[in-house]
Design a protein around this motif. Structure first.
Motif, PDB file in Angstrom:
ATOM      1  N   ASP A  59      -3.464  48.431  71.960  1.00  9.14           N
ATOM      2  CA  ASP A  59      -3.737  49.190  70.736  1.00  9.14           C
ATOM      3  C   ASP A  59      -2.525  49.236  69.817  1.00  9.14           C
ATOM      4  OD1 ASP A  59      -6.405  49.866  71.434  1.00  9.14           O
ATOM      5  OD2 ASP A  59      -5.628  51.381  72.824  1.00  9.14           O
ATOM      6  N   ASP A  60      -1.336  49.284  70.407  1.00  8.43           N
ATOM      7  CA  ASP A  60      -0.116  49.374  69.598  1.00  8.43           C
ATOM      8  C   ASP A  60       0.877  48.316  70.068  1.00  8.43           C
ATOM      9  OD1 ASP A  60       2.089  49.971  68.123  1.00  8.43           O
ATOM     10  OD2 ASP A  60       2.393  51.995  68.944  1.00  8.43           O
ATOM     11  N   PRO A  61       0.907  47.140  69.437  1.00  8.86           N
ATOM     12  CA  PRO A  61       1.802  46.064  69.886  1.00  8.86           C
ATOM     13  C   PRO A  61       3.285  46.384  69.685  1.00  8.86           C
ATOM     14  CG  PRO A  61       0.698  45.468  67.836  1.00  8.86           C
ATOM     15  CD  PRO A  61       0.065  46.722  68.313  1.00  8.86           C
ATOM     16  N   THR A  62       3.607  47.459  68.940  1.00 10.79           N
ATOM     17  CA  THR A  62       5.015  47.830  68.785  1.00 10.79           C
ATOM     18  C   THR A  62       5.523  48.645  69.970  1.00 10.79           C
ATOM     19  OG1 THR A  62       4.543  49.893  67.589  1.00 10.79           O
ATOM     20  CG2 THR A  62       4.704  47.859  66.282  1.00 10.79           C
ATOM     21  N   ASP A  63       4.622  49.183  70.782  1.00 10.78           N
ATOM     22  CA  ASP A  63       5.002  49.984  71.950  1.00 10.78           C
ATOM     23  C   ASP A  63       5.196  49.049  73.140  1.00 10.78           C
ATOM     24  OD1 ASP A  63       5.424  51.812  73.927  1.00 10.78           O
ATOM     25  OD2 ASP A  63       3.589  52.970  73.575  1.00 10.78           O
ATOM     26  N   THR A  64       6.330  48.348  73.143  1.00 10.93           N
ATOM     27  CA  THR A  64       6.559  47.338  74.186  1.00 10.93           C
ATOM     28  C   THR A  64       6.712  47.959  75.572  1.00 10.93           C
ATOM     29  OG1 THR A  64       8.932  47.364  73.691  1.00 10.93           O
ATOM     30  CG2 THR A  64       7.565  45.692  72.591  1.00 10.93           C
ATOM     31  N   ALA A  65       7.165  49.188  75.642  1.00 10.15           N
ATOM     32  CA  ALA A  65       7.287  49.835  76.956  1.00 10.15           C
ATOM     33  C   ALA A  65       5.920  50.019  77.593  1.00 10.15           C
ATOM     34  CB  ALA A  65       7.992  51.183  76.805  1.00 10.15           C
ATOM     35  N   ALA A  66       4.935  50.435  76.787  1.00 11.96           N
ATOM     36  CA  ALA A  66       3.583  50.603  77.312  1.00 11.96           C
ATOM     37  C   ALA A  66       2.988  49.264  77.716  1.00 11.96           C
ATOM     38  CB  ALA A  66       2.696  51.284  76.258  1.00 11.96           C
ATOM     39  N   VAL A  67       3.256  48.235  76.898  1.00 10.71           N
ATOM     40  CA  VAL A  67       2.754  46.895  77.223  1.00 10.71           C
ATOM     41  C   VAL A  67       3.387  46.404  78.518  1.00 10.71           C
ATOM     42  CG1 VAL A  67       2.659  44.487  76.480  1.00 10.71           C
ATOM     43  CG2 VAL A  67       2.255  46.321  74.821  1.00 10.71           C
ATOM     44  N   ALA A  68       4.672  46.666  78.680  1.00 10.87           N
ATOM     45  CA  ALA A  68       5.359  46.237  79.904  1.00 10.87           C
ATOM     46  C   ALA A  68       4.766  46.920  81.125  1.00 10.87           C
ATOM     47  CB  ALA A  68       6.852  46.531  79.797  1.00 10.87           C
ATOM     48  N   ARG A  69       4.422  48.215  80.986  1.00 10.59           N
ATOM     49  CA  ARG A  69       3.823  48.930  82.115  1.00 10.59           C
ATOM     50  C   ARG A  69       2.476  48.319  82.503  1.00 10.59           C
ATOM     51  NH1 ARG A  69       6.034  53.407  79.366  1.00 10.59           N
ATOM     52  NH2 ARG A  69       4.026  53.886  78.344  1.00 10.59           N
ATOM     53  N   ILE A  70       1.684  47.911  81.494  1.00  7.10           N
ATOM     54  CA  ILE A  70       0.407  47.258  81.764  1.00  7.10           C
ATOM     55  C   ILE A  70       0.630  45.964  82.546  1.00  7.10           C
ATOM     56  CG2 ILE A  70      -1.528  46.049  80.703  1.00  7.10           C
ATOM     57  CD1 ILE A  70      -1.390  48.073  78.404  1.00  7.10           C
ATOM     58  N   CYS A  71       1.599  45.179  82.084  1.00  9.21           N
ATOM     59  CA  CYS A  71       1.871  43.880  82.737  1.00  9.21           C
ATOM     60  C   CYS A  71       2.376  44.076  84.154  1.00  9.21           C
ATOM     61  CB  CYS A  71       2.883  43.099  81.912  1.00  9.21           C
ATOM     62  SG  CYS A  71       2.302  42.614  80.270  1.00  9.21           S
ATOM     63  N   GLU A  72       3.280  45.039  84.332  1.00  9.48           N
ATOM     64  CA  GLU A  72       3.834  45.282  85.651  1.00  9.48           C
ATOM     65  C   GLU A  72       2.770  45.754  86.629  1.00  9.48           C
ATOM     66  OE1 GLU A  72       6.924  48.023  84.850  1.00  9.48           O
ATOM     67  OE2 GLU A  72       8.308  46.509  84.069  1.00  9.48           O
ATOM     68  N   ALA A  73       1.852  46.598  86.139  1.00  8.89           N
ATOM     69  CA  ALA A  73       0.774  47.068  87.006  1.00  8.89           C
ATOM     70  C   ALA A  73      -0.138  45.922  87.396  1.00  8.89           C
ATOM     71  CB  ALA A  73      -0.019  48.169  86.285  1.00  8.89           C
ATOM     72  N   ALA A  74      -0.451  45.057  86.411  1.00  9.32           N
ATOM     73  CA  ALA A  74      -1.339  43.928  86.692  1.00  9.32           C
ATOM     74  C   ALA A  74      -0.692  42.948  87.657  1.00  9.32           C
ATOM     75  CB  ALA A  74      -1.703  43.221  85.384  1.00  9.32           C
ATOM     76  N   LEU A  75       0.652  42.829  87.583  1.00 15.41           N
ATOM     77  CA  LEU A  75       1.369  41.895  88.451  1.00 15.41           C
ATOM     78  C   LEU A  75       1.759  42.519  89.779  1.00 15.41           C
ATOM     79  CD1 LEU A  75       3.678  40.259  85.738  1.00 15.41           C
ATOM     80  CD2 LEU A  75       1.728  39.196  86.878  1.00 15.41           C
ATOM     81  N   GLY A  76       1.403  43.780  89.964  1.00 12.22           N
ATOM     82  CA  GLY A  76       1.751  44.449  91.224  1.00 12.22           C
ATOM     83  C   GLY A  76       3.213  44.787  91.338  1.00 12.22           C
ATOM     84  N   MET A  77       3.885  45.008  90.194  1.00 12.69           N
ATOM     85  CA  MET A  77       5.336  45.250  90.202  1.00 12.69           C
ATOM     86  C   MET A  77       5.658  46.735  90.053  1.00 12.69           C
ATOM     87  SD  MET A  77       6.381  42.098  87.673  1.00 12.69           S
ATOM     88  CE  MET A  77       8.098  42.618  87.584  1.00 12.69           C
ATOM     89  N   SER A  78       4.657  47.564  89.796  1.00 16.60           N
ATOM     90  CA  SER A  78       4.939  48.977  89.530  1.00 16.60           C
ATOM     91  C   SER A  78       5.149  49.750  90.835  1.00 16.60           C
ATOM     92  CB  SER A  78       3.789  49.593  88.735  1.00 16.60           C
ATOM     93  OG  SER A  78       2.567  49.458  89.432  1.00 16.60           O
TER      94      SER A  78
END
Length: 380
Positions: A361-380
């Motif tokens: 929803d907000d491509p400027t919020d890179t921290a939120a995007v990173a959390r999504i990616c980390e969760a999907a990759l099993g890194m969280s």
């Protein structure tokens, strides 16, 4: 070059002949007289080591290789057959062609006919995947959609060839010049590996690729075990193998996502019988795989090895776990899986598989995007 019947050994002249006139048997082309092929730049296809697939088989210490036929100009191994058969047809003065197809052969015929400047009629089942139909139509071929199974399309193409002067480029065993174009696959495997593989897993409808690999490996002075892979929803050769029969009987109505091997062999059961004979002579076997196994194999190929294959092309990968579990592969086997068709041929199957898609929803919020990616990759 000469034509010879595989059943009664009767020789025949070099002409557009589709069956032995003595016994109705399959004709094979012996030798090579240098007739030019129609070419779109087809060449030796890659042979890739599949380390992650090897690791998916617990206890396996051998080698798994992928012969990536998706790299052919129209996206499948059918280019090899059509390049050979169309070149022969043109040398004999025929200037229009017909091909019955479940999709890939039709796409190859349409492309190579366009290259040669000759009209093509492609006959396919009405339920052929949209990706294949779109590719055929893009090359300007006349596209005939026939209700029902593939064998009905086969009959129409044969009638057009025999009654109206078309060269029949259908890629079953009906055109011996087409089948001869597959011998190079076997010789390539021997050259690329520095020797023959112990096993070759081959997606199989009527079986010309089984013949081509067997012939090429034999011509190179080597041997291999041929594994004919069919879909559970259309497995006439597997059925005969499992029942210990020498003759293959036609299948009923196919029910499988693997359109490329959805061939019930109705009216040309001898093709299946010949393939069964070659499989047994090689010391190999025939095996059927489920649609669920095909979907899993498609994902494994795409995500572990980077190869985007249609269901038929992934069928050898689908067969590996069962072959290994049932003891049909030695631990040190050197296995080649023929990946015969590109994933763009049948994108609908991939579209129905789960994917890692997330709305941002907000491509400027890179921290939120990173959390999504980390969760999907099993890194969280």
């Amino acid at each position: 070059m000469e034509l010879r019947c595989v059943d009664c050994s009767k020789p025949h002249p070099l002409a557009l002949l589709y069956r032995c006139d003595a016994c109705g048997g399959i004709l094979e082309a012996i030798g090579d007289d240098g007739t030019p092929r129609v070419s779109l730049g087809e060449t030796v296809t890659p042979l890739l080591r599949a380390a992650r697939i090897e690791a998916s088989l617990p206890g396996f210490s051998g080698e798994i290789w992928l012969k990536d036929e998706t790299r052919n100009p129209s996206g499948s191994f059918k280019d090899r057959l059509v390049a050979s058969a169309l070149g022969r047809a043109l040398s004999l003065g025929v200037r229009r062609v017909v091909c019955a197809s479940s999709g890939n052969a039709g796409a190859a015929t349409a492309a190579y006919a366009a290259r040669a400047g000759v009209p093509a009629v492609i006959v396919v089942p009405a339920h052929t995947p949209l990706g294949k139909v779109t590719q055929i139509a893009a090359h300007g071929a006349i596209l005939l959609l026939v209700e029902g199974h593939y064998s009905r399309s086969y009959d129409l193409a044969l009638a057009l060839a025999e009654q109206h002067g078309f060269a029949n480029l259908t890629t079953t065993f009906i055109n011996p010049y087409a089948v001869a174009g597959l011998t190079a696959v076997g010789t390539e495997l021997v050259e690329q590996l520095g020797g023959a593989p112990s096993h070759v897993l081959v997606p199989t409808g009527s079986g010309p690729l089984v013949k081509g690999i067997w012939q090429g490996v034999t011509d190179a002075g080597a041997t291999t075990r041929l594994i004919a892979v069919q879909a559970e929803g259309c497995a006439p050769i597997v059925q005969a193998f499992d029942q210990g029969r020498e003759q293959v009987h036609a299948w009923g109505t196919p029910q499988t996502i693997a359109s490329g091997i959805s061939d019930p062999l109705i009216g040309y059961e001898r093709d299946g019988t010949y393939t069964l004979k070659l499989v047994r002579q090689s010391g190999g076997r025939a095996i059927a795989v489920s649609d669920d196994a095909l979907r899993a194999a498609m994902q494994l190929l795409a995500r572990s090895e980077g190869i985007y294959a249609e269901p038929t092309g992934a069928s050898p990968i689908a067969a590996l776990p069962r072959l290994w579990a049932e003891g049909h592969l030695p631990a040190d086997a050197r296995v080649v899986c023929m990946v015969t068709g590109h994933g763009f041929k049948d994108g609908k199957v991939y579209q129905d598989l789960p994917v890692h898609t997330h709305r941002v929803d907000d491509p400027t919020d890179t921290a939120a995007v990173a959390r999504i990616c980390e969760a999907a990759l099993g890194m969280s």
